[in-house]
Design an enzyme around this catalytic site. Structure first.
Site, PDB file in Angstrom:
ATOM      1  N   LYS A 170      38.642  41.891 118.789  1.00  0.00           N
ATOM      2  CA  LYS A 170      38.134  40.657 118.832  1.00  0.00           C
ATOM      3  C   LYS A 170      36.872  40.768 119.485  1.00  0.00           C
ATOM      4  CE  LYS A 170      41.069  38.554 121.528  1.00  0.00           C
ATOM      5  NZ  LYS A 170      41.643  37.704 122.398  1.00  0.00           N
TER       6      LYS A 170
ATOM      7  N   ARG B  23      45.698  30.006 125.014  1.00  0.00           N
ATOM      8  CA  ARG B  23      46.749  30.687 124.846  1.00  0.00           C
ATOM      9  C   ARG B  23      48.028  30.399 124.550  1.00  0.00           C
ATOM     10  NH1 ARG B  23      44.654  35.472 128.369  1.00  0.00           N
ATOM     11  NH2 ARG B  23      43.675  36.697 126.566  1.00  0.00           N
TER      12      ARG B  23
ATOM     13  N   ARG C 198      43.723  56.029 123.400  1.00  0.00           N
ATOM     14  CA  ARG C 198      42.143  55.943 124.154  1.00  0.00           C
ATOM     15  C   ARG C 198      42.547  56.544 125.462  1.00  0.00           C
ATOM     16  NH1 ARG C 198      40.131  49.961 124.449  1.00  0.00           N
ATOM     17  NH2 ARG C 198      42.042  49.396 125.896  1.00  0.00           N
TER      18      ARG C 198
ATOM     19  N   ARG D  86      44.534  54.904 130.795  1.00  0.00           N
ATOM     20  CA  ARG D  86      44.571  53.635 131.675  1.00  0.00           C
ATOM     21  C   ARG D  86      46.109  53.123 131.516  1.00  0.00           C
ATOM     22  NH1 ARG D  86      40.320  49.409 129.952  1.00  0.00           N
ATOM     23  NH2 ARG D  86      42.025  48.679 128.926  1.00  0.00           N
TER      24      ARG D  86
ATOM     25  N   ARG E 134      52.354  44.307 126.252  1.00  0.00           N
ATOM     26  CA  ARG E 134      51.398  43.254 126.170  1.00  0.00           C
ATOM     27  C   ARG E 134      51.317  42.575 124.803  1.00  0.00           C
ATOM     28  NH1 ARG E 134      46.018  46.801 126.714  1.00  0.00           N
ATOM     29  NH2 ARG E 134      44.969  44.765 126.651  1.00  0.00           N
TER      30      ARG E 134
END
Length: 227
Positions: free
Chosen positions: A19, A93, A127, A160, A171
């Site tokens: 996004k 949302r 990542r 992270r 998530r």
């Protein structure tokens, strides 16, 4: 000369769907104002505004920020953009937020980045970062020369918490539960435009072509190279 109506758009997609990249390209090519609920929340928390302090209290307890607080925050900001084309990111949302937005203004189109969850999991869990410099590595696209080690300092890389596989799964489940009904809400209204794929660079030309039917390209490159 007929002035085209202003564009009121929303971009939706799970965390890690691209996004941010797509929004940046829409801003560059079409000059829209980009309003991100995440940026706005961070800004308010940093400035310790009334809404910011309230929002932080929910986040600190690991709770979702209630619809009325988010709606008040976003609608207040949207008021200042009445003479611009705009793109909302991270809002609405929930269906309650979408209904409140509808009462305040007419939405023209909802861009949905339909990226498979498996792709996102691979993308996010690959990542790793070097905390001191903020350098980001991706094990698939831009891996470090030595696994787990920063190229420049030789210090260890960390993942992270947000990018750990179990967190990414949570998530994505939360997005699915909360936001699928919003996509359905806009689909029923005939406003949802879904763009499916696994790579942002392959999805983008289709989004670009779609938006060109609504707005002129203001960038220097124009249509020759819509990157």
């Amino acid at each position: 000369m007929v002035v085209p109506p202003l564009l009121r758009a929303v971009i939706m997609g799970p965390p890690g769907s691209g996004k941010g990249t797509v929004s940046a390209r829409i801003i560059k090519h079409f000059g829209v104002k980009h309003l991100s609920s995440g940026d706005l929340l961070r800004d308010n928390m940093q400035k310790k505004t009334e809404v910011g302090i309230l929002a932080k209290s929910y986040i600190d307890q690991g709770q979702l920020i209630p619809d009325d607080i988010m709606t008040q925050l976003m609608l207040n900001e949207i008021k200042h953009l009445y003479q611009y084309n705009w793109l909302l990111d991270g809002f609405p949302r929930t269906v309650a937020q979408a209904e409140a937005l509808d009462k305040a203004c007419h939405i023209d189109t909802v861009i949905d980045l339909d990226v498979p969850f498996e792709t996102i999991k691979c993308r996010l869990t690959a990542r790793w970062i070097h905390p001191a410099s903020g350098r980001v590595y991706n094990l698939e696209f831009s891996p470090p020369k030595v696994q787990g080690i920063d190229d420049i300092t030789g210090e260890p890389l960390v993942q992270r918490d947000d990018d750990k596989p179990e967190t990414v799964s949570k998530r994505l489940q939360a997005y699915d539960a909360q936001t699928k009904p919003v996509l359905e809400y806009y689909r029923k209204k005939g406003l949802l435009k879904s763009f499916s794929g696994t790579e942002t660079n392959k999805i983008w030309p289709h989004i670009y072509a779609f938006l060109q039917t609504k707005l002129p390209d203001i960038s220097q490159k124009g249509a020759a190279n819509p990157s």
